[in-house]
Design an enzyme around this catalytic site. Sequence first.
Site, PDB file in Angstrom:
ATOM      1  N   GLY A 294       0.878  -1.170  -0.078  1.00  0.00           N
ATOM      2  CA  GLY A 294       0.036   0.066   0.123  1.00  0.00           C
ATOM      3  C   GLY A 294       0.888   1.227  -0.089  1.00  0.00           C
ATOM      4  O   GLY A 294       2.033   1.188  -0.525  1.00  0.00           O
ATOM      5  N   CYS A 295       0.574   2.156   0.529  1.00  0.00           N
ATOM      6  CA  CYS A 295       1.199   3.547   0.574  1.00  0.00           C
ATOM      7  C   CYS A 295       2.339   3.248   1.287  1.00  0.00           C
ATOM      8  O   CYS A 295       2.455   2.854   2.647  1.00  0.00           O
ATOM      9  CB  CYS A 295       0.328   4.509   1.333  1.00  0.00           C
ATOM     10  SG  CYS A 295       1.036   6.271   1.598  1.00  0.00           S
ATOM     11  N   PHE A 296       3.533   3.630   0.659  1.00  0.00           N
ATOM     12  CA  PHE A 296       4.900   3.779   1.409  1.00  0.00           C
ATOM     13  C   PHE A 296       4.967   4.435   2.672  1.00  0.00           C
ATOM     14  O   PHE A 296       5.890   4.125   3.641  1.00  0.00           O
ATOM     15  CB  PHE A 296       6.084   4.085   0.508  1.00  0.00           C
ATOM     16  CG  PHE A 296       5.889   5.218  -0.423  1.00  0.00           C
ATOM     17  CD1 PHE A 296       5.347   6.342  -0.253  1.00  0.00           C
ATOM     18  CD2 PHE A 296       6.303   5.375  -1.577  1.00  0.00           C
ATOM     19  CE1 PHE A 296       5.220   7.444  -0.852  1.00  0.00           C
ATOM     20  CE2 PHE A 296       6.402   6.251  -2.570  1.00  0.00           C
ATOM     21  CZ  PHE A 296       5.869   7.525  -2.229  1.00  0.00           C
ATOM     22  N   TRP A 297       4.072   5.693   2.841  1.00  0.00           N
ATOM     23  CA  TRP A 297       4.089   6.367   4.225  1.00  0.00           C
ATOM     24  C   TRP A 297       4.125   5.350   5.325  1.00  0.00           C
ATOM     25  O   TRP A 297       4.484   5.589   6.258  1.00  0.00           O
ATOM     26  CB  TRP A 297       3.192   7.520   3.982  1.00  0.00           C
ATOM     27  CG  TRP A 297       3.453   8.548   3.315  1.00  0.00           C
ATOM     28  CD1 TRP A 297       4.603   8.678   2.491  1.00  0.00           C
ATOM     29  CD2 TRP A 297       2.476   9.473   2.775  1.00  0.00           C
ATOM     30  NE1 TRP A 297       4.182   9.783   1.435  1.00  0.00           N
ATOM     31  CE2 TRP A 297       3.180  10.187   1.545  1.00  0.00           C
ATOM     32  CE3 TRP A 297       1.168   9.816   3.071  1.00  0.00           C
ATOM     33  CZ2 TRP A 297       2.357  11.006   1.165  1.00  0.00           C
ATOM     34  CZ3 TRP A 297       0.581  10.779   2.305  1.00  0.00           C
ATOM     35  CH2 TRP A 297       1.023  11.498   1.521  1.00  0.00           C
ATOM     36  N   CYS A 298       2.952   4.617   5.129  1.00  0.00           N
ATOM     37  CA  CYS A 298       2.583   3.397   6.308  1.00  0.00           C
ATOM     38  C   CYS A 298       3.669   2.681   6.517  1.00  0.00           C
ATOM     39  O   CYS A 298       4.002   2.520   7.902  1.00  0.00           O
ATOM     40  CB  CYS A 298       1.465   2.784   5.866  1.00  0.00           C
ATOM     41  SG  CYS A 298       0.012   3.729   5.872  1.00  0.00           S
TER      42      CYS A 298
END
Length: 183
Positions: free
Chosen positions: A13-17
């Site tokens: 998913g989102c790399f920030w997570c």
Amino acid sequence: MNTTYETITLAGGCFWCLEAVFDEMKGVLSVDSGYSNGHVPNPSYRDVCSGTTGHAEVVQIKFDPSIISFRDILNVFFAIHDPTSLNRQGADVGTQYRSGIYYHTPEQKAAAEQAISELNAQGIWSSPIVTEVGAVNNFHIAENYHQEYFARNQSQPYCQAVVAPKVAKFRKHYLELLKKQPA
């Protein structure tokens, strides 16, 4: 001093997570957000979000295997995202949000395949794991503003609604893997 380290590239998913969680894990030396396993050299965030480059949003993790095992990294990876959801995580939809383990060594490939087999056999999820396992290919580091995004933008609505709960889940269930132990 031990200077041996390994590198693994993960998409969930989102790399920030992923970055926010793995930044807090003991034995992790660095986490770089980027794009991997697509067919366009040096893509931008806008290019990747278009879904036309074939890239996944990833984190490339450098870790010390004498402190943290590859299997521990995989266990956390599978706990903080839905590996049964094809090309999406929650409201984030598209091939760039797929689940993937992009290995750097044959040993990592074997360990990833074994972990998926064991998790599927345990029946933890009602659907089979769709995480792709492949050699890392065409990794490109993301723009600077994506690096340490959660650490710099914790009050941003996406960070509060999506990233923070994943970090909290990691802290709650993997206390022994935190870099900083509570007093």
